[in-house]
Enzyme design. Structure first.
Site, PDB file in Angstrom:
ATOM      1  N   GLY A 105     -30.438  -0.566  67.885  1.00 47.38           N
ATOM      2  CA  GLY A 105     -30.717   0.577  67.013  1.00 47.38           C
ATOM      3  C   GLY A 105     -29.454   1.213  66.465  1.00 47.38           C
ATOM      4  N   ARG A 106     -28.336   0.872  67.074  1.00 51.98           N
ATOM      5  CA  ARG A 106     -27.068   1.455  66.597  1.00 51.98           C
ATOM      6  C   ARG A 106     -25.884   0.539  66.887  1.00 51.98           C
ATOM      7  NH1 ARG A 106     -25.867   6.206  70.956  1.00 51.98           N
ATOM      8  NH2 ARG A 106     -26.896   5.258  72.745  1.00 51.98           N
ATOM      9  N   LYS A 125     -20.717  -0.284  68.368  1.00 47.42           N
ATOM     10  CA  LYS A 125     -21.811   0.573  68.836  1.00 47.42           C
ATOM     11  C   LYS A 125     -21.654   1.957  68.209  1.00 47.42           C
ATOM     12  CE  LYS A 125     -24.020   2.388  73.014  1.00 47.42           C
ATOM     13  NZ  LYS A 125     -24.081   2.288  74.484  1.00 47.42           N
ATOM     14  N   ARG A 188     -17.135  -3.121  71.378  1.00 48.89           N
ATOM     15  CA  ARG A 188     -17.252  -3.734  72.701  1.00 48.89           C
ATOM     16  C   ARG A 188     -17.368  -5.238  72.587  1.00 48.89           C
ATOM     17  NH1 ARG A 188     -23.092  -1.341  74.887  1.00 48.89           N
ATOM     18  NH2 ARG A 188     -24.367  -2.323  73.278  1.00 48.89           N
ATOM     19  N   ARG A 195     -30.136  -9.621  76.279  1.00 44.40           N
ATOM     20  CA  ARG A 195     -30.730  -8.873  77.396  1.00 44.40           C
ATOM     21  C   ARG A 195     -32.025  -9.525  77.852  1.00 44.40           C
ATOM     22  NH1 ARG A 195     -28.801  -3.574  75.667  1.00 44.40           N
ATOM     23  NH2 ARG A 195     -27.056  -4.093  74.311  1.00 44.40           N
ATOM     24  N   ASP A 264     -34.305  -3.638  78.873  1.00 46.35           N
ATOM     25  CA  ASP A 264     -33.473  -3.840  77.676  1.00 46.35           C
ATOM     26  C   ASP A 264     -32.008  -3.520  77.952  1.00 46.35           C
ATOM     27  OD1 ASP A 264     -34.807  -1.181  77.821  1.00 46.35           O
ATOM     28  OD2 ASP A 264     -33.451  -0.691  76.181  1.00 46.35           O
TER      29      ASP A 264
HETATM   30  P1  AMP Z   1     -30.565   2.898  75.647  1.00 41.57           P
HETATM   31  O1  AMP Z   1     -31.549   3.121  76.745  1.00 41.57           O
HETATM   32  O2  AMP Z   1     -29.633   4.031  75.356  1.00 41.57           O
HETATM   33  O3  AMP Z   1     -29.814   1.634  75.840  1.00 41.57           O
HETATM   34  O4  AMP Z   1     -31.408   2.763  74.241  1.00 41.57           O
HETATM   35  C1  AMP Z   1     -32.729   2.326  74.152  1.00 41.57           C
HETATM   36  C2  AMP Z   1     -33.041   1.946  72.721  1.00 41.57           C
HETATM   37  O5  AMP Z   1     -32.850   3.048  71.846  1.00 41.57           O
HETATM   38  C3  AMP Z   1     -32.219   0.816  72.141  1.00 41.57           C
HETATM   39  O6  AMP Z   1     -33.044   0.080  71.291  1.00 41.57           O
HETATM   40  C4  AMP Z   1     -31.143   1.540  71.388  1.00 41.57           C
HETATM   41  O7  AMP Z   1     -30.592   0.775  70.349  1.00 41.57           O
HETATM   42  C5  AMP Z   1     -31.910   2.714  70.833  1.00 41.57           C
HETATM   43  N1  AMP Z   1     -31.083   3.877  70.575  1.00 41.57           N
HETATM   44  C6  AMP Z   1     -30.480   4.693  71.476  1.00 41.57           C
HETATM   45  N2  AMP Z   1     -29.810   5.678  70.859  1.00 41.57           N
HETATM   46  C7  AMP Z   1     -29.971   5.480  69.517  1.00 41.57           C
HETATM   47  C8  AMP Z   1     -29.521   6.157  68.347  1.00 41.57           C
HETATM   48  N3  AMP Z   1     -28.770   7.252  68.415  1.00 41.57           N
HETATM   49  N4  AMP Z   1     -29.897   5.653  67.161  1.00 41.57           N
HETATM   50  C9  AMP Z   1     -30.656   4.565  67.057  1.00 41.57           C
HETATM   51  N5  AMP Z   1     -31.118   3.878  68.117  1.00 41.57           N
HETATM   52  C10 AMP Z   1     -30.779   4.332  69.343  1.00 41.57           C
HETATM   53 MG    MG Z   2     -29.694  -0.008  75.720  1.00 42.48          MG
END
Ligand code: AMP
Ligand code: MG
Length: 497
Positions: A105-106, A125, A188, A195, A264
């Site tokens: 997502g980012r 990231k 990174r 995953r 994930d």
């Molecule tokens: P995480 O648990 O932080 O690894 O994120 C879970 C999901 O949310 C993943 O698909 C990330 O890419 C997405 N995600 C987390 N933060 C953001 C953000 N600020 N913008 C877009 N996607 C995000």
């Molecule tokens: Mg994640």
């Protein structure tokens, strides 16, 4: 809130950046696996932290991390020639519940660099929205980027499998979290960012051709020995289970809490990945929950090993269409249950300074954990002080950490008897290599973050130096190895990053 700023892309090849041989093998998997897209620029970027040691390992010239072009490229403002940026799609279980499609997502994968350590993927990231951003803004904030940068290098310094971090860049562009913060990008690296959730994604959609394509890609590149097995996909599941078991043993031994062990966030290579609300234990508390969003304590310190097994079970389920017989999948997962405790015991023995295994060691390890918990002893300081535990030292520096002296004396007697036949120098050597003096405690990260917010990045640099060699003494830096201040326990770390 979106911070995507309407800055046109600079598409001229950056002049001072040497030609690098980029490939992107993930991109050959086909468009079901990703979306190609460009990073979104950020205004007026600046360097926050640079990992020159990793740059050298990757075969990059020192000047590369100095140039304005590199700064622009690694903030997403300029494309590095030869890269083919993409965001990959995955799904996953979050906090025990099927969450459906997630994806990068980012994070944007630029491609792979050929290095002495083999191909390394480079990912930005926080480089803007992707089709998988859902409600997110595609950004990462300075605070969480510094934490990820420093912690991945801490883990590497500790000898724990992890993704690495090459640098952090910042911009004053505002990003809304609980409050307004500023944007940042972490560059990174890892051999692969795939995953468990990538496998779950295709399995859940009954896309078995893509599932097999993905499994074959990972096996061929990272688990070639599984090809020789009678059941290559079951052998693959077993190999992932074993790597994960080793990673978990390393986390537990060093007192690392990840905080968001969703499927994930589980690397198919057994790497620590996606640093968010992580914490190194201060006082030893087996039930410690580092993530303030984890209300049930699903990912508490002492539950991590079981949660890793739960995640492996999800991976096994995802791979079932490729494994003829469910029994073979279950047998592959079983290996976790033997490898994890053996690996943990080996690490704890090294921490105790016991070069050879003896039957009573498990009981000693358990009584050590019980004693530390009952006395809420600082985990890192206890182990480091224990390196100097001798009859001559009167055990004082260690004893000072306990309030229940009767229990401590009983334990000290048990330990003294066990180490009596072990050569003192050999024991000290083993222990000093197994018990770090420095770890990235929350308050250390927090102090560096507060200074960085005021554009003083010197503490990020200092911490990087200490944490990349966490077993060394680093004279003059004892303050970074001390007890946490009282305010440390009030630092609230949540998923918001
Ligand atoms: P995480 O648990 O932080 O690894 O994120 C879970 C999901 O949310 C993943 O698909 C990330 O890419 C997405 N995600 C987390 N933060 C953001 C953000 N600020 N913008 C877009 N996607 C995000
Ligand atoms: Mg994640």
């Amino acid at each position: 809130m979106s911070t995507a700023l309407d800055i046109p892309f600079t598409l001229h090849p950056p002049s001072a950046v040497p030609d690098m041989a980029w490939t992107n093998s993930f991109a050959t998997l086909g468009t079901d696996f990703f979306t190609e897209l460009k990073p979104q620029p950020l205004p007026s970027p600046y360097w926050v932290g640079r990992n020159r040691a990793l740059a050298r390992e990757l075969g990059l010239q020192d000047e590369w991390l100095e140039s304005a072009e590199t700064l622009a490229a690694l903030t997403g403002n300029q494309l590095l020639p030869g890269t083919r940026p993409l965001a990959s799609v995955y799904s996953g279980h979050q906090f025990g519940v099927w969450a459906g499609q997630l994806g990068d997502g980012r994070a944007i994968l630029l491609g792979e660099m050929q290095t002495r350590k083999g191909p390394q993927e480079i990912q930005l990231k926080g480089a803007g929205k992707t089709p998988y951003s859902r409600m997110g803004d595609g950004r990462a904030v300075l605070r969480s980027s510094i934490r990820e940068f420093l912690c991945s290098e801490t883990m590497h310094g500790l000898g724990i499998p992890t993704t690495r971090a090459l640098c952090v860049t910042g911009s004053d562009a505002p990003v809304r979290r609980e409050e307004i913060e500023t944007a940042s990008v972490v560059t990174r690296t890892a051999p692969s960012f795939i995953r468990f959730g990538h496998f779950e994604h295709f399995s859940h959609r009954n896309q078995h051709v893509q599932l097999k394509t993905l499994a074959d890609y990972v096996i061929d590149r990272f688990y070639p020995e599984c090809r020789e097995a009678k059941q290559p996909y079951a052998a693959f599941l077993q190999a992932v289970s074993e790597r994960t078991a080793h990673m978990m043993a390393a986390w537990q031994a060093v007192g690392f809490c990840h905080g968001v062990m969703n499927t994930d966030n589980m690397s198919i290579l057994g790497l620590t990945i996606d640093y968010g609300p992580f914490q190194f234990l201060d006082a030893f508390d087996p039930g410690h929950i580092c993530n303030h969003s984890d209300e049930q304590g699903r990912y508490a310190y002492n539950r991590q090993p079981n949660m890793a097994y739960w995640n492996l079970f999800c991976l096994g389920q995802a791979l079932l269409p490729l494994i003829d017989n469910q029994e073979d999948a279950l047998a592959a997962l079983e290996s976790y249950k033997t490898v994890f405790p053996e690996a943990l015991q080996a690490r704890m023995r090294a921490k105790l300074g016991l070069p050879d295994a003896q039957e009573e060691d498990q009981a000693l390890i358990e009584s050590t954990f019980r004693l530390l918990a009952a006395n809420k002893v600082d985990y890192t300081i206890f182990w480091r002080r224990l390196c100097g535990f001798t009859a001559q030292s009167g055990h004082e520096p260690v004893r000072d950490l306990f309030f229940d002296l009767e229990s401590f004396n009983a334990w000290a007697l048990q330990y003294s008897e066990r180490i009596a036949p072990v050569d003192i120098a050999q024991r000290a050597d083993l222990m000093l290599k197994s018990n770090p003096k420095y770890v990235l405690r929350n308050h250390l990260g927090e102090e560096a973050i507060q200074a960085a917010k005021l554009k003083d990045f010197s503490q990020v640099d200092t911490l990087l130096t200490l944490l990349q060699a966490p077993f060394d003494e680093h004279p003059g830096h004892d303050g970074f190895a001390g007890f946490p201040p009282d305010w440390a326990s009030s630092i609230a770390i949540s998923c918001s990053s």
